[in-house]
Design a protein around this motif. Structure first.
Motif, PDB file in Angstrom:
ATOM      1  N   LEU A  51      -7.270   4.456   8.996  1.00  0.00           N
ATOM      2  CA  LEU A  51      -6.513   5.433   8.612  1.00  0.00           C
ATOM      3  C   LEU A  51      -4.800   4.397   8.128  1.00  0.00           C
ATOM      4  CD1 LEU A  51      -5.720   7.613  10.244  1.00  0.00           C
ATOM      5  CD2 LEU A  51      -4.624   6.478  12.398  1.00  0.00           C
ATOM      6  N   ALA A  52      -4.463   3.512   8.237  1.00  0.00           N
ATOM      7  CA  ALA A  52      -3.643   3.260   8.036  1.00  0.00           C
ATOM      8  C   ALA A  52      -3.581   3.441   5.943  1.00  0.00           C
ATOM      9  CB  ALA A  52      -3.055   2.035   7.883  1.00  0.00           C
ATOM     10  N   ALA A  53      -4.818   3.116   5.383  1.00  0.00           N
ATOM     11  CA  ALA A  53      -4.617   2.702   4.111  1.00  0.00           C
ATOM     12  C   ALA A  53      -4.753   4.650   3.626  1.00  0.00           C
ATOM     13  CB  ALA A  53      -6.595   2.518   3.561  1.00  0.00           C
ATOM     14  N   VAL A  54      -5.509   5.425   3.923  1.00  0.00           N
ATOM     15  CA  VAL A  54      -5.219   7.182   4.023  1.00  0.00           C
ATOM     16  C   VAL A  54      -3.427   6.970   4.799  1.00  0.00           C
ATOM     17  CG1 VAL A  54      -5.901   9.532   4.934  1.00  0.00           C
ATOM     18  CG2 VAL A  54      -7.411   7.358   4.980  1.00  0.00           C
ATOM     19  N   VAL A  55      -3.117   6.691   5.252  1.00  0.00           N
ATOM     20  CA  VAL A  55      -1.610   6.963   5.382  1.00  0.00           C
ATOM     21  C   VAL A  55      -0.519   6.496   4.297  1.00  0.00           C
ATOM     22  CG1 VAL A  55       0.411   7.186   6.912  1.00  0.00           C
ATOM     23  CG2 VAL A  55      -1.474   7.383   8.042  1.00  0.00           C
ATOM     24  N   LEU A  56      -1.269   5.185   4.091  1.00  0.00           N
ATOM     25  CA  LEU A  56      -0.345   4.523   2.584  1.00  0.00           C
ATOM     26  C   LEU A  56      -0.902   5.754   1.658  1.00  0.00           C
ATOM     27  CD1 LEU A  56      -0.660   1.269   4.010  1.00  0.00           C
ATOM     28  CD2 LEU A  56       1.777   2.304   3.876  1.00  0.00           C
ATOM     29  N   ALA A 234       0.429  -2.060  17.315  1.00  0.00           N
ATOM     30  CA  ALA A 234       1.941  -3.090  17.131  1.00  0.00           C
ATOM     31  C   ALA A 234       1.509  -3.808  15.598  1.00  0.00           C
ATOM     32  CB  ALA A 234       2.395  -4.314  17.897  1.00  0.00           C
ATOM     33  N   ALA A 235       0.743  -4.503  15.359  1.00  0.00           N
ATOM     34  CA  ALA A 235       1.017  -5.457  14.648  1.00  0.00           C
ATOM     35  C   ALA A 235       0.247  -5.068  12.582  1.00  0.00           C
ATOM     36  CB  ALA A 235      -0.714  -6.053  15.424  1.00  0.00           C
ATOM     37  N   PHE A 236      -0.123  -4.048  12.987  1.00  0.00           N
ATOM     38  CA  PHE A 236      -0.408  -2.744  11.968  1.00  0.00           C
ATOM     39  C   PHE A 236       0.679  -1.834  11.682  1.00  0.00           C
ATOM     40  CE2 PHE A 236      -5.316  -2.695  12.587  1.00  0.00           C
ATOM     41  CZ  PHE A 236      -5.939  -2.582  11.467  1.00  0.00           C
ATOM     42  N   VAL A 237       1.668  -2.304  12.284  1.00  0.00           N
ATOM     43  CA  VAL A 237       2.664  -1.017  12.302  1.00  0.00           C
ATOM     44  C   VAL A 237       3.827  -2.536  11.274  1.00  0.00           C
ATOM     45  CG1 VAL A 237       5.271  -0.342  13.082  1.00  0.00           C
ATOM     46  CG2 VAL A 237       2.687   0.536  13.855  1.00  0.00           C
ATOM     47  N   GLU A 238       3.534  -3.755  11.826  1.00  0.00           N
ATOM     48  CA  GLU A 238       4.333  -4.466  10.776  1.00  0.00           C
ATOM     49  C   GLU A 238       3.940  -4.575   9.487  1.00  0.00           C
ATOM     50  OE1 GLU A 238       6.628  -8.702  12.666  1.00  0.00           O
ATOM     51  OE2 GLU A 238       5.186  -7.931  13.962  1.00  0.00           O
ATOM     52  N   PHE A 239       2.776  -4.746   9.833  1.00  0.00           N
ATOM     53  CA  PHE A 239       1.926  -4.990   8.453  1.00  0.00           C
ATOM     54  C   PHE A 239       2.175  -4.478   7.719  1.00  0.00           C
ATOM     55  CE2 PHE A 239      -1.751  -6.006   4.918  1.00  0.00           C
ATOM     56  CZ  PHE A 239      -1.520  -7.290   5.625  1.00  0.00           C
ATOM     57  N   VAL A 240       2.232  -3.324   8.023  1.00  0.00           N
ATOM     58  CA  VAL A 240       1.858  -1.914   7.315  1.00  0.00           C
ATOM     59  C   VAL A 240       3.699  -1.473   6.468  1.00  0.00           C
ATOM     60  CG1 VAL A 240       2.128   0.801   6.863  1.00  0.00           C
ATOM     61  CG2 VAL A 240       0.788  -0.118   7.630  1.00  0.00           C
ATOM     62  N   VAL A 241       4.770  -2.387   6.764  1.00  0.00           N
ATOM     63  CA  VAL A 241       5.804  -2.023   6.733  1.00  0.00           C
ATOM     64  C   VAL A 241       6.248  -3.367   5.551  1.00  0.00           C
ATOM     65  CG1 VAL A 241       8.205  -2.538   7.179  1.00  0.00           C
ATOM     66  CG2 VAL A 241       6.534  -0.751   8.748  1.00  0.00           C
ATOM     67  N   GLY A 242       5.236  -4.625   6.000  1.00  0.00           N
ATOM     68  CA  GLY A 242       5.462  -5.416   4.915  1.00  0.00           C
ATOM     69  C   GLY A 242       4.629  -4.842   3.725  1.00  0.00           C
ATOM     70  N   TYR A 243       3.937  -4.567   3.756  1.00  0.00           N
ATOM     71  CA  TYR A 243       2.911  -3.987   2.332  1.00  0.00           C
ATOM     72  C   TYR A 243       4.243  -2.838   1.686  1.00  0.00           C
ATOM     73  CZ  TYR A 243      -0.717  -1.888  -0.282  1.00  0.00           C
ATOM     74  OH  TYR A 243      -1.679  -1.256  -1.334  1.00  0.00           O
ATOM     75  N   LEU A 314      -7.588   1.183  -1.400  1.00  0.00           N
ATOM     76  CA  LEU A 314      -8.277  -0.509  -2.025  1.00  0.00           C
ATOM     77  C   LEU A 314      -7.432  -1.003  -1.744  1.00  0.00           C
ATOM     78  CD1 LEU A 314     -10.812   1.497  -4.482  1.00  0.00           C
ATOM     79  CD2 LEU A 314     -10.843   1.534  -2.572  1.00  0.00           C
ATOM     80  N   ASN A 315      -6.518  -1.173  -2.482  1.00  0.00           N
ATOM     81  CA  ASN A 315      -5.381  -2.006  -3.188  1.00  0.00           C
ATOM     82  C   ASN A 315      -5.485  -2.709  -1.040  1.00  0.00           C
ATOM     83  OD1 ASN A 315      -2.625  -3.380  -3.307  1.00  0.00           O
ATOM     84  ND2 ASN A 315      -3.658  -4.518  -4.138  1.00  0.00           N
ATOM     85  N   PHE A 316      -5.027  -1.678  -0.074  1.00  0.00           N
ATOM     86  CA  PHE A 316      -4.223  -2.252   1.257  1.00  0.00           C
ATOM     87  C   PHE A 316      -5.218  -2.992   1.872  1.00  0.00           C
ATOM     88  CE2 PHE A 316      -4.197  -0.839   6.274  1.00  0.00           C
ATOM     89  CZ  PHE A 316      -3.216  -1.703   6.192  1.00  0.00           C
ATOM     90  N   ILE A 317      -6.960  -2.307   1.828  1.00  0.00           N
ATOM     91  CA  ILE A 317      -8.071  -2.538   2.199  1.00  0.00           C
ATOM     92  C   ILE A 317      -8.678  -4.248   1.820  1.00  0.00           C
ATOM     93  CG2 ILE A 317     -10.370  -3.120   2.875  1.00  0.00           C
ATOM     94  CD1 ILE A 317      -9.158  -0.891   4.147  1.00  0.00           C
ATOM     95  N   PHE A 318      -8.003  -4.319   0.574  1.00  0.00           N
ATOM     96  CA  PHE A 318      -8.112  -5.713  -0.234  1.00  0.00           C
ATOM     97  C   PHE A 318      -6.646  -6.660   0.669  1.00  0.00           C
ATOM     98  CE2 PHE A 318      -6.210  -8.327  -3.308  1.00  0.00           C
ATOM     99  CZ  PHE A 318      -7.920  -9.276  -3.177  1.00  0.00           C
ATOM    100  N   VAL A 319      -5.717  -6.202   0.513  1.00  0.00           N
ATOM    101  CA  VAL A 319      -5.191  -7.327   0.282  1.00  0.00           C
ATOM    102  C   VAL A 319      -5.044  -7.712   2.423  1.00  0.00           C
ATOM    103  CG1 VAL A 319      -1.755  -7.451   1.638  1.00  0.00           C
ATOM    104  CG2 VAL A 319      -2.723  -6.536  -1.075  1.00  0.00           C
ATOM    105  N   LEU A 320      -5.208  -7.121   3.808  1.00  0.00           N
ATOM    106  CA  LEU A 320      -5.575  -6.460   4.413  1.00  0.00           C
ATOM    107  C   LEU A 320      -6.459  -8.053   5.256  1.00  0.00           C
ATOM    108  CD1 LEU A 320      -4.897  -5.913   8.069  1.00  0.00           C
ATOM    109  CD2 LEU A 320      -6.462  -4.445   7.675  1.00  0.00           C
ATOM    110  N   SER A 321      -7.529  -7.623   4.522  1.00  0.00           N
ATOM    111  CA  SER A 321      -8.939  -8.748   4.681  1.00  0.00           C
ATOM    112  C   SER A 321      -8.217  -9.901   3.876  1.00  0.00           C
ATOM    113  CB  SER A 321      -9.969  -8.143   3.285  1.00  0.00           C
ATOM    114  OG  SER A 321     -10.383  -7.241   3.754  1.00  0.00           O
ATOM    115  N   THR A 322      -7.484  -9.886   3.041  1.00  0.00           N
ATOM    116  CA  THR A 322      -7.152 -11.140   2.414  1.00  0.00           C
ATOM    117  C   THR A 322      -5.874 -11.933   3.089  1.00  0.00           C
ATOM    118  OG1 THR A 322      -7.462 -10.250  -0.124  1.00  0.00           O
ATOM    119  CG2 THR A 322      -6.301 -12.995   0.275  1.00  0.00           C
TER     120      THR A 322
END
Length: 331
Positions: A51-56, A234-243, A314-322
């Motif tokens: 969902l975050a990847a699609v929104v971003l 909540a952690a996803f919100v923080e991670f998304v802001v950083g991304y 694709l980049n968000f999924i890759f960065v999140l996984s890493t």
């Protein structure tokens, strides 16, 4: 002077005790217990990641259209007028943040105690140099601050200090001021702060018991969600802001919304949060003032909206996984 006064008054209002997506280790005595990777990668986690990847990715289409709105253009033009104060805000904001920390016997974060005379003296020398209105003094102060950061890192470890990597970015901006490299300063600040936010967010997934203890003991509102699910979100919100900061999608409107959300959560934790996150307040305000006009973000490598959509997804999924794998392995 009138604009500078407006900044100071606005800053004073914003920086009243209202902030944080907290560093959980500051507010719990629960011993860290690493969650299994199977439990981290739960159906909720995977669903939120998609969902975050699609929104971003969708923001690459939405933001350019928003930028053409008359009100947004007016807002951008108004804030652009404050850019000449950004470096002063960073310089003196860093000095004030250090004063708050040192007077409370800490440095960089509430858990790092000033336990030696040398550290205390160097911290005050840094503050004094940053308060001197000359770029040479600023560079000397930034150099000593870098030495202090290295000293704390040697004591606590590199991976522990990645939570506070944005200080390295701040030091970098202060060091390159009034040089040929001055233009790379704020992009480096975006990158360093974004990566720090991403790193801190992963802590909540890997060590959820600490966050659960905070939710229970500080009566953190979960808005009807189960505490465990709320922590993941909540952690996803923080991670998304950083991304967003790293890839250059976080425009002024989103930056203002994010800053407001961060500010309004401070009341849960009080003065400890001010000590720990005052500097983040300064950085976020600078992001709102600066926008991304000086930053050539990675997304600009792709010219069409479709290419940008695919790249971000694709980049968000890759960065999140890493981030998850590196944190799980080494932290």
């Amino acid at each position: 002077m009138k604009k500078l006064l407006q900044i100071i008054i606005g800053l004073g209002f914003i920086l009243t005790p209202f902030y944080t997506n907290a560093h959980v280790k500051w507010f719990t005595e629960v011993a860290p217990k690493k969650e299994s990777i199977e439990n981290i990668l739960s159906p909720l986690f995977m669903g939120l990641a998609l969902l975050a990847a699609v929104v971003l990715a969708s923001l690459t289409i939405i933001i350019p259209k928003m930028a053409q709105m008359p009100l947004i253009k007016k807002w951008d033009d108004y804030l652009s007028g404050f850019r000449k104060y950004s470096r002063y805000l960073l310089k003196y904001g860093t000095a004030v943040a250090l004063i708050i920390q040192v007077t409370n016997g800490t440095l960089f974060a509430p858990e790092f105690q000033l336990d030696s005379t040398l550290l205390t003296v160097l911290a005050w020398v840094t503050i004094g140099l940053l308060l001197v209105p000359h770029h040479i003094a600023t560079k000397l102060g930034a150099s000593i601050l870098l030495i202090l950061f290295i000293m704390v890192t040697v004591k606590h470890g590199i991976f522990y200090m990645l939570d506070y990597g944005f200080y390295v970015a701040i030091i970098g901006v202060l060091l390159v001021g009034s040089t040929k490299l001055e233009n790379v300063g704020f992009p480096f600040l975006y990158l360093g702060t974004g990566l720090s936010l991403c790193w801190v967010a992963v802590e909540k997934w890997v060590y959820p018991t600490m966050s659960l203890d905070i939710v229970a003991n500080h009566q953190v509102p979960t808005f009807g969600f189960e505490p465990a699910a709320f922590i993941v979100m909540a952690a996803f919100v923080e991670f998304v802001v950083g991304y967003l900061l790293v890839v250059g999608i976080l425009n002024r409107v989103l930056g203002f919304v994010v800053t407001t959300i961060f500010i309004l959560t401070t009341m849960l934790f009080g003065f400890t949060e001010i000590i720990g996150h005052f500097m983040i307040h300064i950085v976020l305000i600078i992001f709102i003032i600066e926008g991304v006009s000086f930053y050539n973000p990675p997304i600009k490598m792709h010219k069409t909206r479709v290419d940008q959509f695919i790249f971000i997804f694709l980049n968000f999924i890759f960065v999140l996984s890493t981030f998850v794998l590196i944190y799980y392995r080494f932290a």
